[in-house]
Design a protein around this motif. Structure first.
Motif, PDB file in Angstrom:
ATOM      1  N   TRP A 149      -7.260 -13.208  -6.708  1.00  0.00           N
ATOM      2  CA  TRP A 149      -7.382 -11.866  -6.144  1.00  0.00           C
ATOM      3  C   TRP A 149      -8.208 -11.035  -7.105  1.00  0.00           C
ATOM      4  O   TRP A 149      -7.890 -10.926  -8.271  1.00  0.00           O
ATOM      5  CB  TRP A 149      -5.981 -11.299  -6.009  1.00  0.00           C
ATOM      6  CG  TRP A 149      -5.873  -9.933  -5.461  1.00  0.00           C
ATOM      7  CD1 TRP A 149      -6.054  -8.758  -6.116  1.00  0.00           C
ATOM      8  CD2 TRP A 149      -5.498  -9.578  -4.136  1.00  0.00           C
ATOM      9  NE1 TRP A 149      -5.833  -7.704  -5.294  1.00  0.00           N
ATOM     10  CE2 TRP A 149      -5.484  -8.170  -4.067  1.00  0.00           C
ATOM     11  CE3 TRP A 149      -5.176 -10.289  -2.996  1.00  0.00           C
ATOM     12  CZ2 TRP A 149      -5.152  -7.489  -2.921  1.00  0.00           C
ATOM     13  CZ3 TRP A 149      -4.850  -9.591  -1.861  1.00  0.00           C
ATOM     14  CH2 TRP A 149      -4.840  -8.216  -1.821  1.00  0.00           C
ATOM     15  N   ARG A 157      -3.514  -4.442 -10.334  1.00  0.00           N
ATOM     16  CA  ARG A 157      -4.286  -5.610  -9.945  1.00  0.00           C
ATOM     17  C   ARG A 157      -3.720  -6.884 -10.549  1.00  0.00           C
ATOM     18  O   ARG A 157      -3.654  -7.934  -9.897  1.00  0.00           O
ATOM     19  CB  ARG A 157      -5.750  -5.436 -10.359  1.00  0.00           C
ATOM     20  CG  ARG A 157      -6.667  -6.557  -9.887  1.00  0.00           C
ATOM     21  CD  ARG A 157      -8.085  -6.349 -10.379  1.00  0.00           C
ATOM     22  NE  ARG A 157      -8.171  -6.438 -11.829  1.00  0.00           N
ATOM     23  CZ  ARG A 157      -8.276  -7.591 -12.500  1.00  0.00           C
ATOM     24  NH1 ARG A 157      -8.280  -8.731 -11.845  1.00  0.00           N
ATOM     25  NH2 ARG A 157      -8.367  -7.589 -13.808  1.00  0.00           N
ATOM     26  N   GLN A 178      -0.678  -7.936  -8.668  1.00  0.00           N
ATOM     27  CA  GLN A 178      -1.078  -8.461  -7.366  1.00  0.00           C
ATOM     28  C   GLN A 178      -1.633  -9.880  -7.497  1.00  0.00           C
ATOM     29  O   GLN A 178      -1.390 -10.732  -6.643  1.00  0.00           O
ATOM     30  CB  GLN A 178      -2.119  -7.541  -6.726  1.00  0.00           C
ATOM     31  CG  GLN A 178      -1.537  -6.218  -6.247  1.00  0.00           C
ATOM     32  CD  GLN A 178      -2.589  -5.335  -5.617  1.00  0.00           C
ATOM     33  OE1 GLN A 178      -3.723  -5.257  -6.087  1.00  0.00           O
ATOM     34  NE2 GLN A 178      -2.234  -4.663  -4.544  1.00  0.00           N
ATOM     35  N   GLN A 179      -2.368 -10.145  -8.566  1.00  0.00           N
ATOM     36  CA  GLN A 179      -2.875 -11.497  -8.805  1.00  0.00           C
ATOM     37  C   GLN A 179      -1.721 -12.482  -8.946  1.00  0.00           C
ATOM     38  O   GLN A 179      -1.775 -13.600  -8.425  1.00  0.00           O
ATOM     39  CB  GLN A 179      -3.731 -11.522 -10.070  1.00  0.00           C
ATOM     40  CG  GLN A 179      -5.113 -10.927  -9.900  1.00  0.00           C
ATOM     41  CD  GLN A 179      -5.903 -10.998 -11.199  1.00  0.00           C
ATOM     42  OE1 GLN A 179      -5.347 -10.881 -12.288  1.00  0.00           O
ATOM     43  NE2 GLN A 179      -7.197 -11.186 -11.086  1.00  0.00           N
ATOM     44  N   GLN A 200       7.138  -8.691  -6.480  1.00  0.00           N
ATOM     45  CA  GLN A 200       7.003  -7.566  -5.567  1.00  0.00           C
ATOM     46  C   GLN A 200       7.969  -6.438  -5.941  1.00  0.00           C
ATOM     47  O   GLN A 200       7.603  -5.253  -5.905  1.00  0.00           O
ATOM     48  CB  GLN A 200       7.242  -8.020  -4.130  1.00  0.00           C
ATOM     49  CG  GLN A 200       6.097  -8.824  -3.553  1.00  0.00           C
ATOM     50  CD  GLN A 200       6.390  -9.394  -2.190  1.00  0.00           C
ATOM     51  OE1 GLN A 200       7.537  -9.691  -1.858  1.00  0.00           O
ATOM     52  NE2 GLN A 200       5.363  -9.558  -1.369  1.00  0.00           N
ATOM     53  N   LEU A 246       6.531  -4.702  -8.913  1.00  0.00           N
ATOM     54  CA  LEU A 246       5.412  -3.827  -8.551  1.00  0.00           C
ATOM     55  C   LEU A 246       5.906  -2.560  -7.865  1.00  0.00           C
ATOM     56  O   LEU A 246       5.357  -1.471  -8.079  1.00  0.00           O
ATOM     57  CB  LEU A 246       4.438  -4.578  -7.642  1.00  0.00           C
ATOM     58  CG  LEU A 246       3.135  -3.861  -7.274  1.00  0.00           C
ATOM     59  CD1 LEU A 246       2.391  -3.397  -8.516  1.00  0.00           C
ATOM     60  CD2 LEU A 246       2.240  -4.756  -6.431  1.00  0.00           C
ATOM     61  N   ASN A 250       1.754   1.619 -10.113  1.00  0.00           N
ATOM     62  CA  ASN A 250       1.597   1.499  -8.664  1.00  0.00           C
ATOM     63  C   ASN A 250       1.832   2.842  -7.983  1.00  0.00           C
ATOM     64  O   ASN A 250       1.116   3.215  -7.056  1.00  0.00           O
ATOM     65  CB  ASN A 250       2.561   0.449  -8.120  1.00  0.00           C
ATOM     66  CG  ASN A 250       2.366   0.192  -6.641  1.00  0.00           C
ATOM     67  OD1 ASN A 250       1.280   0.336  -6.103  1.00  0.00           O
ATOM     68  ND2 ASN A 250       3.443  -0.168  -5.960  1.00  0.00           N
ATOM     69  N   SER A 269       0.762  -2.241  -1.406  1.00  0.00           N
ATOM     70  CA  SER A 269       0.250  -2.900  -2.602  1.00  0.00           C
ATOM     71  C   SER A 269       1.056  -4.133  -2.966  1.00  0.00           C
ATOM     72  O   SER A 269       0.508  -5.102  -3.507  1.00  0.00           O
ATOM     73  CB  SER A 269       0.253  -1.919  -3.781  1.00  0.00           C
ATOM     74  OG  SER A 269      -0.626  -0.837  -3.549  1.00  0.00           O
ATOM     75  N   ALA A 270       2.356  -4.101  -2.651  1.00  0.00           N
ATOM     76  CA  ALA A 270       3.218  -5.241  -2.968  1.00  0.00           C
ATOM     77  C   ALA A 270       3.137  -6.344  -1.919  1.00  0.00           C
ATOM     78  O   ALA A 270       3.231  -7.529  -2.248  1.00  0.00           O
ATOM     79  CB  ALA A 270       4.668  -4.767  -3.120  1.00  0.00           C
ATOM     80  N   GLU A 277       0.533  -6.854   0.412  1.00  0.00           N
ATOM     81  CA  GLU A 277      -0.816  -7.304   0.762  1.00  0.00           C
ATOM     82  C   GLU A 277      -1.218  -8.622   0.090  1.00  0.00           C
ATOM     83  O   GLU A 277      -1.744  -9.526   0.766  1.00  0.00           O
ATOM     84  CB  GLU A 277      -1.824  -6.207   0.433  1.00  0.00           C
ATOM     85  CG  GLU A 277      -3.149  -6.360   1.142  1.00  0.00           C
ATOM     86  CD  GLU A 277      -3.970  -5.094   1.024  1.00  0.00           C
ATOM     87  OE1 GLU A 277      -4.252  -4.473   2.068  1.00  0.00           O
ATOM     88  OE2 GLU A 277      -4.326  -4.715  -0.115  1.00  0.00           O
ATOM     89  N   PRO A 278      -1.019  -8.787  -1.237  1.00  0.00           N
ATOM     90  CA  PRO A 278      -1.438 -10.058  -1.845  1.00  0.00           C
ATOM     91  C   PRO A 278      -0.677 -11.264  -1.316  1.00  0.00           C
ATOM     92  O   PRO A 278      -1.243 -12.362  -1.228  1.00  0.00           O
ATOM     93  CB  PRO A 278      -1.175  -9.841  -3.342  1.00  0.00           C
ATOM     94  CG  PRO A 278      -0.231  -8.699  -3.416  1.00  0.00           C
ATOM     95  CD  PRO A 278      -0.529  -7.833  -2.235  1.00  0.00           C
ATOM     96  N   GLU A 279       0.600 -11.091  -0.943  1.00  0.00           N
ATOM     97  CA  GLU A 279       1.361 -12.202  -0.360  1.00  0.00           C
ATOM     98  C   GLU A 279       0.724 -12.662   0.941  1.00  0.00           C
ATOM     99  O   GLU A 279       0.516 -13.866   1.170  1.00  0.00           O
ATOM    100  CB  GLU A 279       2.806 -11.767  -0.107  1.00  0.00           C
ATOM    101  CG  GLU A 279       3.619 -12.819   0.636  1.00  0.00           C
ATOM    102  CD  GLU A 279       4.953 -12.287   1.148  1.00  0.00           C
ATOM    103  OE1 GLU A 279       5.666 -13.047   1.825  1.00  0.00           O
ATOM    104  OE2 GLU A 279       5.278 -11.104   0.895  1.00  0.00           O
TER     105      GLU A 279
END
Length: 239
Positions: A4, A53, A56-57, A75, A78, A84, A165-166, A168-170
């Motif tokens: 990410w 970031r 999230q990575q 999560q 975050l 955040n 933000s928590a 979205e990366p999942e």
């Protein structure tokens, strides 16, 4: 391993994320304390965004590896991160085009003092809190119709951004690479390019494109649900 990056797209080469702190640069504090903030305009935003970031990575990588327990733990971390909260408040009160539009409470945060106060209130809040009703407004559409939209209060918009933000990366790690709607770093031009590659290539077997309004289609009686490419079942609509 795809990763990410800061634009939300996959495939950027970045260093492995390590333990994350989310303090304000000038204070050297950690993710969940102390509570004091310097002036809003004195915050090192590049540092804050980097902390978000990195977490999230780690969420993205854990989901790719199938480590769901690690995903949930990261999560939660975050969601508790002050970085955040700060980045989320900044996005909805400074960067978003609707920052001047109030919700039912008629409140906005257009000053540094107001933004800092909103960030601290959200960060100190115990749990997700209780959302206020949205303000219903109508915008004109073609053909004389109106589209109803709901406008949350500014605090709820910032809270939604924190949760986004928590999550979205999942979901970026789960979704198909050819899905383009409402995804970071992707847009309609990416979809147009993929369609062009599919239909313009030599020997292409697809020479049509389906443009469908699923919400409008679902409101049509079942007996009328027919198209030039055949019947579309409810199962297809739900996928």
């Amino acid at each position: 391993m795809k990763r990410w990056n800061h634009t939300g797209k996959l495939g950027a080469a970045v260093p492995d994320a390590t333990a994350v702190t989310a303090g304000v640069a000038s204070s050297g504090s950690t993710a969940n304390g102390p509570e004091d903030l310097p002036g809003w305009d004195a915050i090192d935003w590049r540092h804050q965004e980097e902390q978000v970031r990195r977490l999230q990575q780690r969420i993205f990588k854990a989901e790719q590896e199938g480590n769901r327990k690690q995903v949930r733990n990261l999560q939660k971390l975050l969601l508790r991160s002050r970085a955040n909260t700060l980045v989320s408040v900044r996005r909805v009160t400074q960067r978003n085009t609707g920052r001047r539009t109030p919700g039912v409470d008629r409140q906005v945060a257009l000053t540094s003092k107001g933004r800092a106060a909103l960030a601290m209130r959200l960060h100190r809040q115990d749990g997700p809190g209780r959302a206020l009703p949205v303000r219903r407004v109508y915008i004109p559409k073609k053909g004389g119709k109106e589209r109803p939209i709901g406008i949350p209060v500014i605090a709820d918009r910032a809270q939604q951004q924190r949760v986004r933000s928590a999550l979205e990366p999942e979901w970026e790690a789960r979704l198909d690479r050819k899905q383009y709607g409402f995804r970071p770093g992707r847009g309609c031009h990416d979809a147009i390019e993929m369609i062009h590659k599919a239909v313009a290539a030599k020997g292409a077997k697809r020479d049509w494109v389906l443009d469908a309004d699923l919400e409008g289609y679902a409101s049509v009686p079942r007996t009328r649900r027919r198209t030039d490419v055949g019947d579309l079942s409810d199962a297809v609509l739900c996928r």
